[in-house]
Design a protein around this motif. Structure first.
Motif, mmCIF file in Angstrom:
data_model
loop_
_atom_site.group_PDB
_atom_site.id
_atom_site.type_symbol
_atom_site.label_atom_id
_atom_site.label_comp_id
_atom_site.label_asym_id
_atom_site.label_seq_id
_atom_site.Cartn_x
_atom_site.Cartn_y
_atom_site.Cartn_z
ATOM 1 N N ALA A 21 -1.702 2.144 10.466
ATOM 2 C CA ALA A 21 -1.608 1.026 11.430
ATOM 3 C C ALA A 21 -2.132 -0.121 10.933
ATOM 4 C CB ALA A 21 -2.512 1.586 12.677
ATOM 5 N N CYS A 22 -1.458 -1.189 11.571
ATOM 6 C CA CYS A 22 -2.056 -2.637 11.148
ATOM 7 C C CYS A 22 -3.197 -3.038 11.476
ATOM 8 C CB CYS A 22 -0.792 -3.427 11.496
ATOM 9 S SG CYS A 22 1.034 -3.309 11.106
ATOM 10 N N LYS A 23 -3.970 -3.857 10.913
ATOM 11 C CA LYS A 23 -5.537 -4.088 10.966
ATOM 12 C C LYS A 23 -5.466 -4.750 12.535
ATOM 13 C CE LYS A 23 -9.366 -6.542 9.341
ATOM 14 N NZ LYS A 23 -9.865 -6.841 8.037
ATOM 15 N N PRO A 24 -4.689 -5.618 13.208
ATOM 16 C CA PRO A 24 -5.099 -5.826 14.504
ATOM 17 C C PRO A 24 -5.230 -4.620 15.526
ATOM 18 C CG PRO A 24 -3.137 -7.023 13.654
ATOM 19 C CD PRO A 24 -3.470 -6.039 12.726
ATOM 20 N N VAL A 37 -7.164 7.489 9.873
ATOM 21 C CA VAL A 37 -6.195 6.431 10.338
ATOM 22 C C VAL A 37 -6.511 5.542 8.907
ATOM 23 C CG1 VAL A 37 -5.997 4.113 11.389
ATOM 24 C CG2 VAL A 37 -6.804 6.315 12.658
ATOM 25 N N LEU A 38 -5.128 5.167 8.366
ATOM 26 C CA LEU A 38 -4.964 4.444 7.215
ATOM 27 C C LEU A 38 -4.738 3.017 7.717
ATOM 28 C CD1 LEU A 38 -4.935 3.929 4.064
ATOM 29 C CD2 LEU A 38 -2.434 4.356 4.205
ATOM 30 N N ILE A 39 -5.571 1.925 7.461
ATOM 31 C CA ILE A 39 -5.327 0.582 8.249
ATOM 32 C C ILE A 39 -4.586 -0.280 6.731
ATOM 33 C CG2 ILE A 39 -6.482 -1.682 9.166
ATOM 34 C CD1 ILE A 39 -6.404 0.613 11.013
ATOM 35 N N ARG A 58 5.635 2.946 -1.123
ATOM 36 C CA ARG A 58 5.117 4.210 -1.888
ATOM 37 C C ARG A 58 3.567 4.153 -1.875
ATOM 38 N NH1 ARG A 58 8.500 3.941 -6.202
ATOM 39 N NH2 ARG A 58 10.058 5.406 -5.089
ATOM 40 N N GLN A 59 2.797 3.156 -2.407
ATOM 41 C CA GLN A 59 1.595 3.108 -2.427
ATOM 42 C C GLN A 59 0.889 3.314 -0.988
ATOM 43 O OE1 GLN A 59 0.222 -1.083 -2.890
ATOM 44 N NE2 GLN A 59 -1.683 -0.081 -3.830
ATOM 45 N N VAL A 60 1.428 2.938 -0.004
ATOM 46 C CA VAL A 60 0.950 2.944 1.465
ATOM 47 C C VAL A 60 1.016 4.368 1.660
ATOM 48 C CG1 VAL A 60 1.062 2.421 3.750
ATOM 49 C CG2 VAL A 60 1.334 0.735 2.214
ATOM 50 N N LEU A 61 2.152 4.918 1.447
ATOM 51 C CA LEU A 61 2.518 6.523 1.724
ATOM 52 C C LEU A 61 1.653 7.511 0.931
ATOM 53 C CD1 LEU A 61 6.205 6.632 2.390
ATOM 54 C CD2 LEU A 61 4.436 6.683 3.913
ATOM 55 N N GLN A 62 1.284 6.863 -0.275
ATOM 56 C CA GLN A 62 0.513 7.815 -1.337
ATOM 57 C C GLN A 62 -1.190 7.912 -0.800
ATOM 58 O OE1 GLN A 62 1.489 5.970 -5.216
ATOM 59 N NE2 GLN A 62 3.047 7.749 -5.642
ATOM 60 N N ALA A 63 -1.631 6.337 -0.324
ATOM 61 C CA ALA A 63 -2.935 6.469 0.266
ATOM 62 C C ALA A 63 -2.950 7.310 1.419
ATOM 63 C CB ALA A 63 -3.205 5.069 0.507
ATOM 64 N N LEU A 80 -6.806 -0.276 3.352
ATOM 65 C CA LEU A 80 -6.259 -0.755 2.291
ATOM 66 C C LEU A 80 -6.459 -2.358 2.008
ATOM 67 C CD1 LEU A 80 -2.577 0.734 1.877
ATOM 68 C CD2 LEU A 80 -4.933 1.604 0.772
ATOM 69 N N PRO A 81 -7.137 -2.638 0.859
ATOM 70 C CA PRO A 81 -7.515 -4.266 0.717
ATOM 71 C C PRO A 81 -6.563 -5.280 0.476
ATOM 72 C CG PRO A 81 -8.115 -2.827 -1.104
ATOM 73 C CD PRO A 81 -7.507 -1.944 -0.424
ATOM 74 N N GLU A 82 -5.293 -4.604 0.069
ATOM 75 C CA GLU A 82 -4.414 -5.711 -0.516
ATOM 76 C C GLU A 82 -3.534 -6.421 0.902
ATOM 77 O OE1 GLU A 82 -4.100 -2.308 -1.321
ATOM 78 O OE2 GLU A 82 -4.676 -2.381 -3.157
ATOM 79 N N LEU A 83 -3.213 -7.614 0.654
ATOM 80 C CA LEU A 83 -2.553 -8.364 1.763
ATOM 81 C C LEU A 83 -1.344 -8.174 1.835
ATOM 82 C CD1 LEU A 83 -4.668 -11.683 1.288
ATOM 83 C CD2 LEU A 83 -4.940 -9.949 3.066
ATOM 84 N N TYR A 84 -0.496 -8.531 2.861
ATOM 85 C CA TYR A 84 0.725 -8.457 3.032
ATOM 86 C C TYR A 84 1.428 -9.322 2.290
ATOM 87 C CZ TYR A 84 5.312 -8.694 5.458
ATOM 88 O OH TYR A 84 6.841 -8.473 5.783
ATOM 89 N N GLY A 85 2.581 -8.783 1.316
ATOM 90 C CA GLY A 85 3.179 -9.692 0.486
ATOM 91 C C GLY A 85 4.368 -10.505 1.232
#
Length: 86
Positions: A21-24, A37-39, A58-63, A80-85
């Motif tokens: 899910a997205c942070k909001p 939950v993976l945010i 792929r990074q998100v799915l692996q996490a 996940l700490p990385e911001l949206y590209g």
């Protein structure tokens, strides 16, 4: 039926789940107490990343799979700490 409720029903049936899910949506999901939950810090509607950004997706799915394998208690949230590209 909410995503959190559906995840709990699937878990009760023996099917492990991870919500991406997205942070909001974090606060809403915390209130539902889903199993895992993976945010991500992506924009709403793009929880796994930008269209066409296969490495990020792929990074998100692996996490998410790592969270599934390593989570030991209900209500586990990982962000996940990385911001949206762009």
């Amino acid at each position: 039926v909410s995503v959190g409720h559906l995840a709990r029903l699937l878990e009760e049936s023996g099917i492990a789940t991870v919500i991406i899910a997205c942070k909001p949506f974090r606060k809403r999901l915390e209130d539902l107490t889903p199993p895992r939950v993976l945010i991500t810090r992506h924009v709403m509607g793009r929880p796994i990343g930008p269209p066409g950004d296969v490495p990020r997706q792929r990074q998100v799915l692996q996490a998410a799979l790592q969270l599934l394998a390593e989570s030991t208690e209900a209500g586990t949230f990982v962000e996940l700490p990385e911001l949206y590209g762009t």
